[in-house]
Design a protein around this motif. Structure first.
Motif, PDB file in Angstrom:
ATOM      1  N   ARG A  28      45.979  45.008  39.413  1.00  0.00           N
ATOM      2  CA  ARG A  28      47.008  45.285  40.416  1.00  0.00           C
ATOM      3  C   ARG A  28      48.341  44.646  40.044  1.00  0.00           C
ATOM      4  NH1 ARG A  28      43.716  43.677  45.952  1.00  0.00           N
ATOM      5  NH2 ARG A  28      41.868  44.983  45.644  1.00  0.00           N
ATOM      6  N   ARG A  75      38.520  41.472  47.026  1.00  0.00           N
ATOM      7  CA  ARG A  75      38.968  42.844  46.761  1.00  0.00           C
ATOM      8  C   ARG A  75      39.595  43.495  47.989  1.00  0.00           C
ATOM      9  NH1 ARG A  75      34.435  45.776  43.002  1.00  0.00           N
ATOM     10  NH2 ARG A  75      33.286  45.825  44.974  1.00  0.00           N
ATOM     11  N   HIS A  88      45.319  41.095  49.245  1.00  0.00           N
ATOM     12  CA  HIS A  88      46.457  41.456  48.394  1.00  0.00           C
ATOM     13  C   HIS A  88      47.324  40.217  48.166  1.00  0.00           C
ATOM     14  CE1 HIS A  88      45.158  45.071  50.580  1.00  0.00           C
ATOM     15  NE2 HIS A  88      45.491  45.739  49.492  1.00  0.00           N
ATOM     16  N   LEU A  96      41.029  43.069  39.992  1.00  0.00           N
ATOM     17  CA  LEU A  96      42.100  42.490  40.802  1.00  0.00           C
ATOM     18  C   LEU A  96      43.331  42.223  39.939  1.00  0.00           C
ATOM     19  CD1 LEU A  96      40.099  39.984  43.017  1.00  0.00           C
ATOM     20  CD2 LEU A  96      41.274  42.035  43.785  1.00  0.00           C
ATOM     21  N   LEU A 127      43.711  33.993  39.980  1.00  0.00           N
ATOM     22  CA  LEU A 127      42.956  35.070  39.343  1.00  0.00           C
ATOM     23  C   LEU A 127      42.419  34.630  37.986  1.00  0.00           C
ATOM     24  CD1 LEU A 127      45.210  38.170  40.156  1.00  0.00           C
ATOM     25  CD2 LEU A 127      43.071  37.512  41.266  1.00  0.00           C
TER      26      LEU A 127
END
Length: 685
Positions: A384, A328, A331, A381, A338
């Motif tokens: 994003r 977390r 980036h 996540l 994921l």
């Protein structure tokens, strides 16, 4: 540390010249190896010489031959490092030169030492004089100085990395020459040596050690300089291993969140660097490296680890919880990693129900940093990257599991009787899922403060319909934490939702009306969600009124029916309309990013209608407790009349003795209530 002047004036061609000479040296060592093999090693190692002396000579001659080979390896590696350095230095100097040129073009003067000041002879962009212009010019100079300073720092980081590599490439770790020979394992990649150097302090952390100020600074530099380099990232993770990565994450979290101290900020920077490195290493999910890393993480991810944070609860963290806590902070994760990790965690909890349950709560400002629900953390996540969220939640298998089958009770709360613990929802229940659902259905990252409406894809529309289908069947078990996200989703699809709410012919509705009604009803139980939904849909109704340039009254009638649909949902959500729904009126942010950008006229009308709707809500609170004859549609009177005004702007002269738009929209609102009552399955009162 190189200065601005040194960076700008150093002759970088010396590096490639030196690299050529090192390659030449490798060639000379190759010639010496050939001569030694033929004239010494080959002759002396024949069958004619036997015995102890021959055996002793054999070891020495073989060692010498090997050293000739190692010398070539080392020389070629040094040559490669020098060329790599030339490439890096050329690139960072190019950025510095560009900053210099652009600063001068912007009216700045840059000295030979890299100091930026306003150029008094430059032509200003405006004719403004006085103190305001001076302040603006000074601020601009500071901005350009920051950019140049960053470029100098980048060059310094690269220079330090080259020095680290050149120092390491000549170290002989082989026993052939007792550690004093050439390096037969020399590599020509600067980033690999930097990764090996960075692994040392991190491994020290995994053993419970504290890092010195110099070690922390070097780790920060290494991550800053190489965070997006795959070679660095994979070498570092290989050195740590899956177990070492989790241990490092746990130790960093303990140092940051539990022990604290003056170095907590530096450790937090290191944590972010490690997380970004993980993102870089795992972008290519088709590589053998990734498959091996994922396999080892499957094992480490379900093990339990002692930490200070969980130790206060006499508990232990699960590996995947620590991994997601680390992730977390990073980036740029690829879709593959994921989705893969989420699937692996789902498989783990299917195999071992309750695996994530820890004693105590892990939410809020103090404890929310720890991802005690790693599946929800992974979904967060994904939010994003809306395309990834839409891809993952576009699977009915994934959506069904998350909506219906998954046990979201991930904390253990001590019973009041003191006789053990019971599973409970954490207070940040489904926070990640709600964000991912929002992103998947809207195409917008809900955490992006600068987000704006984007055109919908087929996947966005499909996720909306899937969410309505799954949530509408849950009745009062509808998760409260999803009320807000669903309200934002419906507002984002406002034109479609308005078309569905106002459609009399159920078969022509773009959304299943019974499903839509149930979700709207459940969302309306939350004041904030209710405000978002009702306020936001005003824009869809106003836009439809302005887009209708026909002589028909259809757009006005539809607006009334949508208002009625929303009112019936509120009534069923809150009970009898004579009972106050909320203690205070709902709020609505007119700048909500999920609403499509509209023209000035539509925005003006939207603001007015929303203002009148909020007046209705206040009046509802003030009057309905004592008004025994309160009518549902009357509670929307100001809103309805404002909609009439908007319709009249684009339909001048349509009101006649035989048609009163105010009467029409009031009747339509009543029809909308009746229709919504029908699709809900309730009997009309």
């Amino acid at each position: 540390m190189p200065t601005y002047h040194e960076i700008m004036t150093t002759d970088l061609s010396a590096l490639t010249t030196a690299a050529d000479r090192w390659d030449g040296m490798a060639g000379e060592f190759e010639e010496q190896e050939t001569a030694y093999r033929q004239r010494v090693h080959g002759i002396c190692m024949g069958d004619s010489w036997r015995g102890l002396s021959a055996e002793a000579a054999d070891a020495r001659f073989n060692a010498t031959l090997t050293e000739f080979q190692y010398a070539q390896t080392e020389a070629k590696a040094v040559a490669s490092l020098l060329r790599d350095a030339h490439t890096q230095f050329t690139e960072v100097r190019g950025r510095l030169e560009a900053a210099h040129r652009e600063a001068v073009a912007a009216g700045m003067r840059v000295s030979d030492q890299g100091e930026v000041t306003p150029d008094p002879h430059a032509h200003p962009d405006t004719e403004e004089d006085g103190p305001h212009r001076g302040h603006r010019t000074a601020a601009s100079a500071r901005s350009w100085q920051d950019r140049i300073d960053k470029a100098v720092r980048d060059a310094t980081d690269a220079d330090t990395g080259v020095r680290t590599a050149l120092a390491a490439v000549v170290i002989d770790s082989d026993a052939v020459a007792g550690g004093r020979g050439f390096n037969g394992k020399a590599q020509g990649d600067i980033e690999k040596y930097e990764a090996e150097a960075a692994a040392g302090p991190l491994e020290k952390l995994t053993r419970g050690g504290h890092l010195t100020t110099a070690e922390l600074a070097e780790l920060e530099r290494a991550f800053r300089d190489n965070g997006d380099d795959e070679s660095f990232a994979r070498t570092l993770l290989d050195d740590l291993g899956a177990t070492g990565t989790i241990r490092a994450a746990n130790q960093l979290n303990d140092l940051i969140h539990v022990r604290g101290g003056r170095d907590a900020g530096a450790y937090a920077t290191v944590e972010t660097g490690l997380a970004d490195t993980l993102a870089t290493a795992t972008r290519d999910t088709g590589s053998p490296w990734y498959r091996h890393w994922r396999a080892t993480m499957r094992h480490a991810g379900v093990q339990r680890w002692a930490t200070d944070a969980q130790g206060t609860h006499l508990d232990k963290a699960v590996g995947y919880q620590s991994l997601v806590t680390l992730m977390r902070k990073g980036h740029g994760y690829g879709r593959g990693v994921l989705e893969d990790l989420t699937d692996d965690m789902v498989a783990a909890e299917r195999s071992d129900p309750g695996i994530w349950r820890l004693k105590g709560a892990y939410a809020g400002r103090h404890d929310g940093w720890f991802a005690n629900d790693p599946v929800d953390g992974m979904l967060g996540l994904m939010s994003r990257d809306p395309a990834t969220a839409a891809h993952y939640l576009g699977s009915d298998t994934h959506m069904s599991y998350l909506m219906k089958d998954r046990d979201w009770k991930v904390i253990l709360q001590e019973r009041s009787s003191g006789s053990g613990y019971s599973p409970r929802l954490d207070t940040d229940d489904r926070a990640g899922f709600g964000a991912a659902l929002q992103a998947a259905a809207t195409g917008i990252d809900p955490a992006d403060r600068h987000a704006h409406y984007v055109p919908h894809t087929k996947q966005n529309d499909a996720v909306l319909k899937s969410a309505l289908s799954h949530l509408s069947g849950q009745g009062d078990d509808f998760p409260p934490s999803l009320r807000g996200p669903m309200a934002s989703i419906l507002v984002n699809h406002g034109s479609t939702v308005h078309a569905a709410m106002s459609e009399i012919d159920i078969s022509r509705s773009p959304l299943e009306q019974d499903q839509l009604f149930e979700v709207v009803k459940q969302a309306s139980k939350d004041k904030d969600a209710y405000g978002t939904l009702n306020g936001g849909l005003n824009q869809a109704m106003v836009a439809a009124l302005h887009d209708d340039h026909s002589k028909s009254t259809e757009s006005l009638t539809r607006a009334g029916r949508t208002v009625g649909f929303l009112e019936e949902a509120r009534i069923q959500a809150q009970g009898d309309p004579q009972t106050a729904a909320f203690e205070s009126k709902p709020l609505f942010d007119k700048a909500i990013s999920y609403i499509p950008v509209a023209s000035g006229e539509i925005q003006e009308g939207f603001d007015l209608v929303t203002e009148k709707w909020l007046e209705d809500e206040q009046e509802r609170l003030d009057k309905k407790q004592s008004d025994e004859n309160f009518k549902a549609y009357a509670g929307r009177n100001h809103q309805l009349m404002a909609l009439v005004d908007e319709w009249s702007k684009t339909h001048p002269g349509n009101g006649t003795a035989y048609f009163d738009p105010q009467t029409e929209i009031t009747r339509s609102a009543s029809d909308g209530i009746a229709h919504a009552t029908g699709v809900s399955g309730e009997r009309a009162k």
